[in-house]
Design a protein around this motif. Structure first.
Motif, mmCIF file in Angstrom:
data_model
loop_
_atom_site.group_PDB
_atom_site.id
_atom_site.type_symbol
_atom_site.label_atom_id
_atom_site.label_comp_id
_atom_site.label_asym_id
_atom_site.label_seq_id
_atom_site.Cartn_x
_atom_site.Cartn_y
_atom_site.Cartn_z
ATOM 1 N N SER A 90 0.861 -1.188 0.000
ATOM 2 C CA SER A 90 0.000 0.000 0.000
ATOM 3 C C SER A 90 0.893 1.234 0.000
ATOM 4 O O SER A 90 1.743 1.381 0.879
ATOM 5 C CB SER A 90 -0.915 0.010 1.231
ATOM 6 N N SER A 126 -1.945 -1.097 -3.788
ATOM 7 C CA SER A 126 -2.897 -0.007 -3.589
ATOM 8 C C SER A 126 -2.167 1.321 -3.638
ATOM 9 O O SER A 126 -1.121 1.482 -3.001
ATOM 10 C CB SER A 126 -3.606 -0.178 -2.242
ATOM 11 N N SER A 176 -2.794 5.480 -3.012
ATOM 12 C CA SER A 176 -3.687 6.462 -2.406
ATOM 13 C C SER A 176 -2.997 7.814 -2.386
ATOM 14 O O SER A 176 -1.838 7.929 -1.956
ATOM 15 C CB SER A 176 -4.055 6.027 -0.984
ATOM 16 N N SER A 231 -5.822 -1.205 -6.461
ATOM 17 C CA SER A 231 -6.740 -0.162 -6.001
ATOM 18 C C SER A 231 -6.113 1.193 -6.290
ATOM 19 O O SER A 231 -4.985 1.464 -5.865
ATOM 20 C CB SER A 231 -7.020 -0.321 -4.506
#
Length: 419
Positions: free
Chosen positions: A80, A122, A124, A152
């Motif tokens: 992530s 992921s 973000s 993601s």
């Protein structure tokens, strides 16, 4: 010390999966405990957003560990990566990207790419245009790893979806802040080949001023140059967030229709969630999904049952639709049936028709009423049940009315696509 079988150690440590301090201490007991505990501790590698200038960069912290214990790299299955503004202690931003200053970050990703064990990735708040070319290149290489199955993209340029290779099966695109949602012309992407073959696609948007619209995303997904294969898609989920500020409406019926049409013969589960009224015949023409088996529709605009009648009546009898889930986000406390009794009767008949002449085996109505008493919620439940006599008589009706934390059935509502 007596050495225990690895299987027994795994079972014991499995009970401590969320107790990281204990796992770290147990790793010092013996080589067997060390290997099992490290596999659990390092299954996911997270680069969270660092706010303050004097915090240690994540790449500088993790790189020496990976170099000292190379086996740890093989344990990492999820990565992530989050970026964001850097703040001084007075909370004033001083730079645009923390990852841009992390000189060891790219080398960590390179080690992960060489090992080839990462399955989930992921992004973000990723400020792609601010990253050094070396960091961008290592991200591209990692995304193209044959092991990547789930990705993601959250509050980051949606064009990053074009980086992933043919092993990618599950993709989530979630955008909410316009600042992160587009790539600058100075940082073009070289997309992967051969194309990915998606099995599930989740798209979630909020209508902020200047944000990329669903049309932009659909155009990109359907562009052959993006190398994203959706023709074998099985699960399609579209969520429309609230209207915020003065942005243009990103919910374009034509974009929804083109996306549904492009993967219509393969989609088995379709979920659509909207803030307000999602009922537009051009957008939710379920006849395009010829292999549809489960459908879930959520809306929050009172008095729109007639729109659902139009949707259900348009479903051909040969469609193998088995489960229909209708969710209303804010059912009113007044009588939910009387003002639209005719629409409820039409919906009852339309669903009964699909059961008697088609494949429909379950109809689920889910109505939360968080601001009413249990008695009011029970009255609403009875009113809706009485408005659907044919479904109730056929034994295919599941009705959920929620008041606060109380439910009147032993099971929670059906959720087709948990993410």
């Amino acid at each position: 010390m007596l050495e225990l079988p690895t299987e027994l150690v795994q079972e014991i440590m499995g009970n401590l999966a969320y107790n990281r301090p204990t796992l770290m201490s147990s790793a010092l007991v013996s080589p067997t405990f060390r290997d099992v505990c490290q596999q659990m501790l390092f299954v996911e590698l997270t680069f969270p957003s660092i706010l303050f200038c004097d915090q240690i960069l994540l790449g500088a912290r993790i790189l020496p560990i990976l170099k000292a214990s190379p086996r740890i790299v093989s344990y990492i299955q999820s990565v992530s990566i989050s970026d964001g503004p850097i703040l001084q202690r007075n909370y004033r931003p001083v730079a645009a990207s923390r990852l841009a200053d992390d000189s060891d970050f790219a080398e960590v990703l390179n080690l992960l790419s060489l090992q080839g064990r990462v399955k989930n990735i992921s992004f973000s708040d990723l400020r792609w245009s601010k990253l050094p070319s070396t960091t961008r290149n290592t991200i591209c290489v990692l995304c193209r790893s044959r092991s990547i199955q789930t990705a993601s993209i959250r509050t980051s340029p949606f064009q990053l979806t074009g980086l992933f290779g043919q092993s990618l099966k599950h993709l989530t695109i979630s955008l909410s802040v316009s600042e992160f949602c587009s790539l600058l012309a100075s940082s073009p992407l070289e997309t992967a080949t051969p194309p990915s073959q998606l099995q599930s696609l989740h798209i979630s948007l909020c209508n902020f001023p200047g944000q990329s619209t669903l049309t932009n995303i659909v155009n990109f997904l359907l562009d052959p140059a993006a190398t994203i294969g959706i023709h074998g898609l099985r699960d399609l989920y579209i969520k429309r967030g609230p209207m915020i500020g003065g942005g243009s409406d990103m919910y374009d019926p034509d974009a929804v229709k083109r996306l549904m049409s492009a993967c219509g013969s393969s989609v088995e589960t379709f979920a659509f969630e909207a803030h307000g009224n999602p009922i537009q015949q051009a957008a939710l023409d379920l006849s395009l999904l010829t292999n549809l088996r489960k459908v879930s529709i959520c809306w929050s605009d009172t008095g729109r049952i007639q729109g659902f009648v139009q949707i259900i009546e348009a479903v051909p009898l040969e469609t193998p639709l088995e489960i229909l889930h209708i969710h209303h986000a804010t059912l009113q406390s007044y009588d939910p049936v009387e003002p639209i009794a005719e629409s409820w009767a039409n919906l009852d008949n339309a669903c009964a028709r699909l059961h008697e002449h088609g494949h429909l085996a379950k109809v689920v109505f889910d109505f939360p009423m968080p601001y009413v008493t249990a008695l009011v919620a029970q009255d609403a439940r009875d009113a809706i049940a009485n408005a659907l006599p044919r479904l109730r008589g056929l034994g295919i009706l599941d009705l959920w009315v929620e008041a606060g934390d109380l439910r009147y059935d032993p099971m929670p509502p059906i959720k087709f696509l948990s993410h």
